[in-house]
Design an enzyme around this catalytic site. Structure first.
Site, PDB file in Angstrom:
ATOM      1  N   ARG A 260     -32.801  65.724 -83.327  1.00  0.00           N
ATOM      2  CA  ARG A 260     -31.417  65.239 -83.407  1.00  0.00           C
ATOM      3  C   ARG A 260     -30.407  66.354 -83.185  1.00  0.00           C
ATOM      4  O   ARG A 260     -29.325  66.143 -82.634  1.00  0.00           O
ATOM      5  CB  ARG A 260     -31.173  64.617 -84.796  1.00  0.00           C
ATOM      6  CG  ARG A 260     -31.942  63.337 -85.041  1.00  0.00           C
ATOM      7  CD  ARG A 260     -31.775  62.885 -86.498  1.00  0.00           C
ATOM      8  NE  ARG A 260     -30.371  62.779 -86.861  1.00  0.00           N
ATOM      9  CZ  ARG A 260     -29.605  61.712 -86.596  1.00  0.00           C
ATOM     10  NH1 ARG A 260     -30.137  60.664 -85.987  1.00  0.00           N
ATOM     11  NH2 ARG A 260     -28.348  61.696 -86.958  1.00  0.00           N
TER      12      ARG A 260
ATOM     13  N   ASP B   6     -20.084  59.038 -81.920  1.00  0.00           N
ATOM     14  CA  ASP B   6     -21.350  58.611 -82.525  1.00  0.00           C
ATOM     15  C   ASP B   6     -22.459  58.535 -81.466  1.00  0.00           C
ATOM     16  O   ASP B   6     -22.188  58.318 -80.284  1.00  0.00           O
ATOM     17  CB  ASP B   6     -21.141  57.241 -83.179  1.00  0.00           C
ATOM     18  CG  ASP B   6     -22.264  56.887 -84.138  1.00  0.00           C
ATOM     19  OD1 ASP B   6     -23.038  57.791 -84.530  1.00  0.00           O
ATOM     20  OD2 ASP B   6     -22.386  55.704 -84.479  1.00  0.00           O
ATOM     21  N   GLY B   7     -23.699  58.687 -81.936  1.00  0.00           N
ATOM     22  CA  GLY B   7     -24.851  58.474 -81.060  1.00  0.00           C
ATOM     23  C   GLY B   7     -25.559  59.746 -80.625  1.00  0.00           C
ATOM     24  O   GLY B   7     -26.498  59.680 -79.814  1.00  0.00           O
ATOM     25  N   ASN B   8     -25.149  60.880 -81.164  1.00  0.00           N
ATOM     26  CA  ASN B   8     -25.836  62.135 -80.803  1.00  0.00           C
ATOM     27  C   ASN B   8     -27.321  62.066 -81.156  1.00  0.00           C
ATOM     28  O   ASN B   8     -28.179  62.482 -80.373  1.00  0.00           O
ATOM     29  CB  ASN B   8     -25.237  63.319 -81.571  1.00  0.00           C
ATOM     30  CG  ASN B   8     -23.801  63.607 -81.187  1.00  0.00           C
ATOM     31  OD1 ASN B   8     -23.324  63.089 -80.185  1.00  0.00           O
ATOM     32  ND2 ASN B   8     -23.118  64.405 -81.968  1.00  0.00           N
TER      33      ASN B   8
ATOM     34  N   ARG C 220     -14.806  54.395 -80.261  1.00  0.00           N
ATOM     35  CA  ARG C 220     -16.070  54.648 -80.940  1.00  0.00           C
ATOM     36  C   ARG C 220     -17.190  54.532 -79.930  1.00  0.00           C
ATOM     37  O   ARG C 220     -17.306  53.519 -79.234  1.00  0.00           O
ATOM     38  CB  ARG C 220     -16.295  53.676 -82.090  1.00  0.00           C
ATOM     39  CG  ARG C 220     -17.616  53.971 -82.787  1.00  0.00           C
ATOM     40  CD  ARG C 220     -17.823  53.274 -84.104  1.00  0.00           C
ATOM     41  NE  ARG C 220     -19.030  53.840 -84.721  1.00  0.00           N
ATOM     42  CZ  ARG C 220     -19.196  54.074 -85.987  1.00  0.00           C
ATOM     43  NH1 ARG C 220     -18.261  53.777 -86.844  1.00  0.00           N
ATOM     44  NH2 ARG C 220     -20.323  54.597 -86.440  1.00  0.00           N
TER      45      ARG C 220
ATOM     46  N   HIS D 143     -26.615  66.928 -81.093  1.00  0.00           N
ATOM     47  CA  HIS D 143     -25.308  67.426 -81.534  1.00  0.00           C
ATOM     48  C   HIS D 143     -24.804  68.519 -80.588  1.00  0.00           C
ATOM     49  O   HIS D 143     -23.614  68.597 -80.289  1.00  0.00           O
ATOM     50  CB  HIS D 143     -25.391  67.953 -82.965  1.00  0.00           C
ATOM     51  CG  HIS D 143     -25.661  66.869 -83.973  1.00  0.00           C
ATOM     52  ND1 HIS D 143     -24.947  65.699 -83.995  1.00  0.00           N
ATOM     53  CD2 HIS D 143     -26.584  66.768 -84.964  1.00  0.00           C
ATOM     54  CE1 HIS D 143     -25.398  64.915 -84.966  1.00  0.00           C
ATOM     55  NE2 HIS D 143     -26.398  65.544 -85.566  1.00  0.00           N
TER      56      HIS D 143
ATOM     57  N   LEU E 218      -1.720  69.901 -75.584  1.00  0.00           N
ATOM     58  CA  LEU E 218      -2.561  68.918 -76.298  1.00  0.00           C
ATOM     59  C   LEU E 218      -2.800  69.440 -77.707  1.00  0.00           C
ATOM     60  O   LEU E 218      -3.025  70.638 -77.884  1.00  0.00           O
ATOM     61  CB  LEU E 218      -3.922  68.787 -75.590  1.00  0.00           C
ATOM     62  CG  LEU E 218      -4.964  67.909 -76.299  1.00  0.00           C
ATOM     63  CD1 LEU E 218      -4.638  66.423 -76.114  1.00  0.00           C
ATOM     64  CD2 LEU E 218      -6.386  68.161 -75.768  1.00  0.00           C
TER      65      LEU E 218
ATOM     66  N   SER F 151     -18.118  64.172 -91.392  1.00  0.00           N
ATOM     67  CA  SER F 151     -17.483  63.355 -92.428  1.00  0.00           C
ATOM     68  C   SER F 151     -17.862  63.864 -93.813  1.00  0.00           C
ATOM     69  O   SER F 151     -18.828  64.619 -93.975  1.00  0.00           O
ATOM     70  CB  SER F 151     -17.905  61.888 -92.281  1.00  0.00           C
ATOM     71  OG  SER F 151     -19.203  61.709 -92.796  1.00  0.00           O
ATOM     72  N   THR F 152     -17.117  63.399 -94.821  1.00  0.00           N
ATOM     73  CA  THR F 152     -17.425  63.786 -96.215  1.00  0.00           C
ATOM     74  C   THR F 152     -18.813  63.254 -96.608  1.00  0.00           C
ATOM     75  O   THR F 152     -19.406  63.746 -97.566  1.00  0.00           O
ATOM     76  CB  THR F 152     -16.362  63.213 -97.181  1.00  0.00           C
ATOM     77  OG1 THR F 152     -16.083  61.856 -96.813  1.00  0.00           O
ATOM     78  CG2 THR F 152     -15.074  64.005 -97.117  1.00  0.00           C
TER      79      THR F 152
ATOM     80  N   ARG G  81     -17.564  49.619 -86.544  1.00  0.00           N
ATOM     81  CA  ARG G  81     -16.945  49.934 -87.833  1.00  0.00           C
ATOM     82  C   ARG G  81     -16.150  51.225 -87.746  1.00  0.00           C
ATOM     83  O   ARG G  81     -16.326  52.012 -86.821  1.00  0.00           O
ATOM     84  CB  ARG G  81     -17.989  50.009 -88.946  1.00  0.00           C
ATOM     85  CG  ARG G  81     -19.154  50.920 -88.644  1.00  0.00           C
ATOM     86  CD  ARG G  81     -20.133  50.999 -89.834  1.00  0.00           C
ATOM     87  NE  ARG G  81     -21.312  51.751 -89.446  1.00  0.00           N
ATOM     88  CZ  ARG G  81     -22.486  51.211 -89.146  1.00  0.00           C
ATOM     89  NH1 ARG G  81     -22.660  49.908 -89.205  1.00  0.00           N
ATOM     90  NH2 ARG G  81     -23.504  51.963 -88.790  1.00  0.00           N
ATOM     91  N   LEU G  82     -15.289  51.436 -88.778  1.00  0.00           N
ATOM     92  CA  LEU G  82     -14.431  52.626 -88.769  1.00  0.00           C
ATOM     93  C   LEU G  82     -15.075  53.817 -89.479  1.00  0.00           C
ATOM     94  O   LEU G  82     -14.614  54.955 -89.314  1.00  0.00           O
ATOM     95  CB  LEU G  82     -13.090  52.318 -89.441  1.00  0.00           C
ATOM     96  CG  LEU G  82     -12.046  51.616 -88.571  1.00  0.00           C
ATOM     97  CD1 LEU G  82     -10.802  51.281 -89.388  1.00  0.00           C
ATOM     98  CD2 LEU G  82     -11.641  52.483 -87.366  1.00  0.00           C
TER      99      LEU G  82
HETATM  100  C1  FPP Z   1     -22.581  61.139 -85.020  1.00  0.00           C
HETATM  101  O1  FPP Z   1     -23.785  61.012 -84.335  1.00  0.00           O
HETATM  102  C2  FPP Z   1     -22.024  62.441 -84.837  1.00  0.00           C
HETATM  103  C3  FPP Z   1     -21.824  63.350 -85.822  1.00  0.00           C
HETATM  104  C4  FPP Z   1     -22.150  63.100 -87.232  1.00  0.00           C
HETATM  105  C5  FPP Z   1     -21.279  64.657 -85.509  1.00  0.00           C
HETATM  106  C6  FPP Z   1     -20.359  64.723 -84.342  1.00  0.00           C
HETATM  107  C7  FPP Z   1     -20.378  66.116 -83.872  1.00  0.00           C
HETATM  108  C8  FPP Z   1     -20.320  66.511 -82.591  1.00  0.00           C
HETATM  109  C9  FPP Z   1     -20.088  65.624 -81.461  1.00  0.00           C
HETATM  110  C10 FPP Z   1     -20.493  67.911 -82.235  1.00  0.00           C
HETATM  111  C11 FPP Z   1     -19.848  68.821 -83.188  1.00  0.00           C
HETATM  112  C12 FPP Z   1     -18.499  69.172 -82.773  1.00  0.00           C
HETATM  113  C13 FPP Z   1     -17.932  70.236 -83.288  1.00  0.00           C
HETATM  114  C14 FPP Z   1     -16.590  70.691 -82.843  1.00  0.00           C
HETATM  115  C15 FPP Z   1     -18.618  70.986 -84.334  1.00  0.00           C
HETATM  116  P1  FPP Z   1     -25.068  60.636 -85.168  1.00  0.00           P
HETATM  117  O2  FPP Z   1     -25.786  61.883 -85.498  1.00  0.00           O
HETATM  118  O3  FPP Z   1     -24.692  59.815 -86.354  1.00  0.00           O
HETATM  119  O4  FPP Z   1     -25.862  59.789 -84.133  1.00  0.00           O
HETATM  120  P2  FPP Z   1     -26.797  58.545 -84.475  1.00  0.00           P
HETATM  121  O5  FPP Z   1     -25.910  57.481 -85.047  1.00  0.00           O
HETATM  122  O6  FPP Z   1     -27.355  58.169 -83.147  1.00  0.00           O
HETATM  123  O7  FPP Z   1     -27.848  59.015 -85.432  1.00  0.00           O
END
Ligand code: FPP
Length: 255
Positions: free
Chosen positions: A48, A35-37, A203, A52, A146, A80-81, A209-210
């Site tokens: 944003r 999380d946090g991208n 996380r 990613h 792995l 996620s879904t 949270r999960l």
């Molecule tokens: C949550 O960050 C992250 C995601 C919803 C996607 C996670 C995806 C990657 C790390 C890259 C993709 C990997 C592959 C293999 C395709 P957020 O966008 O919810 O961040 P925020 O909470 O700061 O908005």
């Protein structure tokens, strides 16, 4: 193994009659909520989607480090879904990154002994993504250094719904008595039927949270949360999580 013992700060031998040391102090299966991208990018005045892309780089680093740290299975929550609710350009970026990752990374992962696996409603993904995932899975299927388990279009509730539907179908067909449904039967119908449960769920980005991740499988997982945004997550953070894990006492409901 000695290096790993040192890493987690355990220099003494474990007492006799306990599980082998490497099994008791190191997590075999680590699951990560990356999380946090978005926040990482916003903080830098970037879209944003750039976050990613940076997230994929962080994933590369962690996949490289994991087997050296004794991790055998790494499950990463890539989509996620519920993520379909995001703006179209963000969903498109995530789908493209998935495609690119499977296309460009599969060969390197294969050379490094990584087996790629995917969990989630994969059949609902666009055809190209399904195809690339299938290709990467087939290419790497014999590897055992792995298991990289990508959770894509994954939701814990959807997984349980799918498991219950398939159990109900078995009952309807006469192959299973309702009374015979127990935890083991449910487990056999999960996407992770062939994998042990995660020992440690990491996380990033601070949320406690999960978020619908591995709901059944995380029943007794240790949870480790860091404020670090996923694109900034490195091998050092993973080592820190393993050190903390080694100090936890897992009781699985017993005393
Ligand atoms: C949550 O960050 C992250 C995601 C919803 C996607 C996670 C995806 C990657 C790390 C890259 C993709 C990997 C592959 C293999 C395709 P957020 O966008 O919810 O961040 P925020 O909470 O700061 O908005």
């Amino acid at each position: 193994m000695d290096d790993l013992r040192e890493l987690v700060g355990l220099k003494r031998a474990a007492p006799r009659n306990t599980a082998p040391r490497e099994e008791s102090y190191l997590p075999r299966h680590v699951a990560i909520i990356m999380d946090g991208n978005g926040r990482w990018a916003t903080q830098r005045g970037l879209p944003r989607t750039v976050g990613h892309r940076a997230g994929v780089e962080a994933l590369r680093g962690v996949v490289k480090a994991a087997p050296d740290l004794g991790i055998k299975i790494l499950t990463c929550y890539a989509f996620s879904t519920e993520n379909w609710k995001r703006p179209k350009d963000e969903v498109d970026t995530l789908m493209n990154l998935l495609l690119e990752y499977c296309r460009l990374e599969a060969e390197t992962l294969h050379k490094n002994g990584v087996r790629i696996n995917a969990i989630g409603r994969i059949h609902e993904l666009p055809a190209a993504q399904q195809q690339e995932i299938a290709r990467a899975v087939a290419l790497t299927r014999e590897n055992d250094r792995l298991i990289l388990n990508l959770a894509v279009n994954y939701g814990g509730q959807a997984e349980l719904v799918d498991a219950f539907r398939s159990l109900a179908a078995e009952v309807k067909a006469g192959g299973l008595e309702p009374e015979a449904i127990d935890a083991a039967a449910v487990r056999r119908h999960l996407y992770t039927a062939d994998l042990p449960d995660p020992d440690l769920v990491i996380r990033t980005a601070g949320e406690m949270r999960l978020s619908n991740f591995l709901l059944w499988q995380s029943a007794y997982a240790e949870i480790w949360v860091t404020d670090v945004y996923w694109p900034d997550f490195t091998r050092e953070h993973l080592e820190q999580a393993l050190r903390d894990y080694a100090r936890r006492e897992r009781r699985f409901g017993a005393v």
